[in-house]
Design a protein around this motif. Structure first.
Motif, PDB file in Angstrom:
ATOM      1  N   VAL A   1      -2.299   8.952   4.817  1.00  0.00           N
ATOM      2  CA  VAL A   1      -3.549   8.601   4.141  1.00  0.00           C
ATOM      3  C   VAL A   1      -3.250   7.656   2.979  1.00  0.00           C
ATOM      4  O   VAL A   1      -2.421   7.968   2.116  1.00  0.00           O
ATOM      5  N   GLN A   2      -3.930   6.520   2.958  1.00  0.00           N
ATOM      6  CA  GLN A   2      -3.676   5.540   1.898  1.00  0.00           C
ATOM      7  C   GLN A   2      -4.177   6.068   0.558  1.00  0.00           C
ATOM      8  O   GLN A   2      -5.292   6.575   0.445  1.00  0.00           O
ATOM      9  N   THR A   3      -3.306   5.929  -0.471  1.00  0.00           N
ATOM     10  CA  THR A   3      -3.668   6.379  -1.818  1.00  0.00           C
ATOM     11  C   THR A   3      -3.865   5.223  -2.786  1.00  0.00           C
ATOM     12  O   THR A   3      -4.682   5.311  -3.703  1.00  0.00           O
ATOM     13  N   VAL A   4      -3.106   4.152  -2.608  1.00  0.00           N
ATOM     14  CA  VAL A   4      -3.193   2.991  -3.500  1.00  0.00           C
ATOM     15  C   VAL A   4      -2.927   1.738  -2.667  1.00  0.00           C
ATOM     16  O   VAL A   4      -2.070   1.754  -1.770  1.00  0.00           O
ATOM     17  N   ARG A   5      -3.651   0.675  -2.956  1.00  0.00           N
ATOM     18  CA  ARG A   5      -3.333  -0.631  -2.371  1.00  0.00           C
ATOM     19  C   ARG A   5      -3.260  -1.641  -3.498  1.00  0.00           C
ATOM     20  O   ARG A   5      -4.204  -1.760  -4.294  1.00  0.00           O
ATOM     21  N   MET A   6      -2.137  -2.331  -3.580  1.00  0.00           N
ATOM     22  CA  MET A   6      -1.883  -3.246  -4.686  1.00  0.00           C
ATOM     23  C   MET A   6      -1.758  -4.669  -4.165  1.00  0.00           C
ATOM     24  O   MET A   6      -0.835  -4.962  -3.391  1.00  0.00           O
TER      25      MET A   6
ATOM     26  N   ALA B   1       0.840  -1.200   0.000  1.00  0.00           N
ATOM     27  CA  ALA B   1       0.000   0.000   0.000  1.00  0.00           C
ATOM     28  C   ALA B   1       0.868   1.241   0.000  1.00  0.00           C
ATOM     29  O   ALA B   1       1.920   1.276   0.657  1.00  0.00           O
ATOM     30  N   LEU B   2       0.425   2.249  -0.748  1.00  0.00           N
ATOM     31  CA  LEU B   2       1.105   3.541  -0.794  1.00  0.00           C
ATOM     32  C   LEU B   2       0.278   4.566  -0.020  1.00  0.00           C
ATOM     33  O   LEU B   2      -0.953   4.583  -0.120  1.00  0.00           O
ATOM     34  N   TYR B   3       0.976   5.436   0.716  1.00  0.00           N
ATOM     35  CA  TYR B   3       0.350   6.458   1.543  1.00  0.00           C
ATOM     36  C   TYR B   3       1.012   7.802   1.245  1.00  0.00           C
ATOM     37  O   TYR B   3       2.165   7.853   0.809  1.00  0.00           O
TER      38      TYR B   3
END
Length: 374
Positions: free
Chosen positions: A83-88, A76-78
């Motif tokens: 704040v989470q922006t992307v979850r892969m 996951a990118l924050y």
């Protein structure tokens, strides 16, 4: 290549031990020398992504490896506020019953690899490295720094970014290049919500949290250090906390817990890429000796592990030694170049403060490339 003679591996890190395991499984006699007099394993932890999990299965060490680390699937990118922006979701390349990724301490990973290599019959000697090599038609005569001399079918340089074997092959043509960044690492008790790789994008660097056991996680941080690294070893905790000042969320909360200088692991980021064949005659490079890169894509160790397995497969194949090593290069060169260039690009965009840089797209592309068979 005289397959009846032993293969020498120089360097007992991840690349060297994986090469020892892979070559032993192919039926080669293997000797390994490591310059350190004791196994004082540096570092904190390491991220091993789905392609590495797949290769650990091929090495035959996956079950021990899973027991020693922390398995997870997602990345996951924050943003810097947490704040989470992307979850892969990860891809389970080793099979549906195995995880996509693993976080593991470097000490635990070393134990798994060392026990496998020695259990398969690799002979390991500490406190020595190569002093001189004299290549002949029947092999390589090696003079070691401890005075021992022996003859080998092949010498594999797995001796890291400051490789002695690379120097024997190319003199001073390929030297480590400092990128302008450093990476910092520190261990913490694992929080329940850190059950995945969490990467936080800051204005001039990234931070991340990696679970490495049920009870432990580590924080990594990349920082801009300018033309020369300004790292005061007496003030490591202060400097690391200062760099974390731009982050909120869980990363910001952890900053105050960085209190022990002796537990901060910090190193300047340097790169090397040998932009030609990684072999000459009976000497060949793998891992950081050939393509040391930055940790921005989390694939440095992965490329070293893949090198080791591919080299063992090609050496066990048909043809002259030169033909086998050419096949090794054909399978490894462009893949490693992509990881090296992508990692360096991500670091450059961090240092430039480029908010338009699409890190998620680069990460997705890396996952697609490394998911392909080697």
């Amino acid at each position: 290549m005289n397959d009846e003679k032993p293969v020498l591996i120089v360097g007992g890190g991840i690349a060297g031990l994986c090469a020892a395991i892979a070559l032993c499984r192919q039926g080669f006699e293997v000797e390994l020398v490591e310059i350190r007099p004791t196994w004082n394993i540096p570092g904190v932890g390491i991220i091993q992504q789905s392609n590495v999990v797949r290769e650990m299965a091929r090495l035959g060490v996956l079950d021990a490896y899973l027991r020693a680390g922390f398995a997870f699937d997602d990345v996951a990118l924050y943003d810097e506020r947490g704040v989470q922006t992307v979850r892969m979701p990860g891809r389970r390349l080793a099979g549906p019953d195995y995880p996509a990724n693993i976080g593991i301490s470097r000490q635990a990973l070393h134990r798994v690899l060392y026990e496998a290599a020695t259990g398969l019959g690799a002979r390991i000697r500490l406190g020595a490295t190569v002093a001189e090599c004299d290549e002949r038609d029947d092999g390589v005569n090696v003079h070691f720094t401890d005075g021992i001399r022996a003859n080998y079918a092949l010498v594999i340089g797995a001796d890291g970014i400051y490789s002695k074997i690379r120097g024997l092959l190319f003199q001073d043509r390929y030297q480590p290049v400092y990128t302008g960044q450093a990476v910092w690492r520190y261990n913490f008790p694992r929080r329940a919500e850190i059950d995945h790789l969490a990467v936080f994008s800051g204005p001039r660097g990234n931070a991340g949290l990696v679970p490495i056991s049920e009870d432990l996680m580590y924080l990594f941080l990349t920082s801009c250090e300018g033309p020369g690294p300004h790292i005061d070893k007496s003030r490591l905790t202060v400097q690391m906390r200062d760099h974390l000042g731009e982050f909120g969320g869980v990363v910001g909360e952890l900053a105050d817990q960085i209190t022990d200088n002796s537990k901060v692991v910090c190193r300047p980021l340097e790169t090397v890429f040998v932009d030609e064949n990684w072999f000459r005659g009976r000497l060949v490079l793998i891992g950081d000796a050939a393509h040391a890169t930055t940790p921005h894509l989390g694939q440095g160790a992965g490329m070293a592990i893949e090198d080791a397995i591919v080299l063992s497969e090609e050496l066990a194949g048909d043809g002259s030694l030169n033909t086998r090593l050419e096949r090794f290069m054909a399978r490894r060169f462009e893949r490693c170049r992509f990881i090296s260039e992508g990692s360096v690009l991500a670091g450059e965009r961090e240092m430039a403060g480029d908010r338009s840089f699409d890190r998620a797209a680069l990460t997705t592309r890396m996952q697609l490339v490394t998911a392909q068979p080697i």
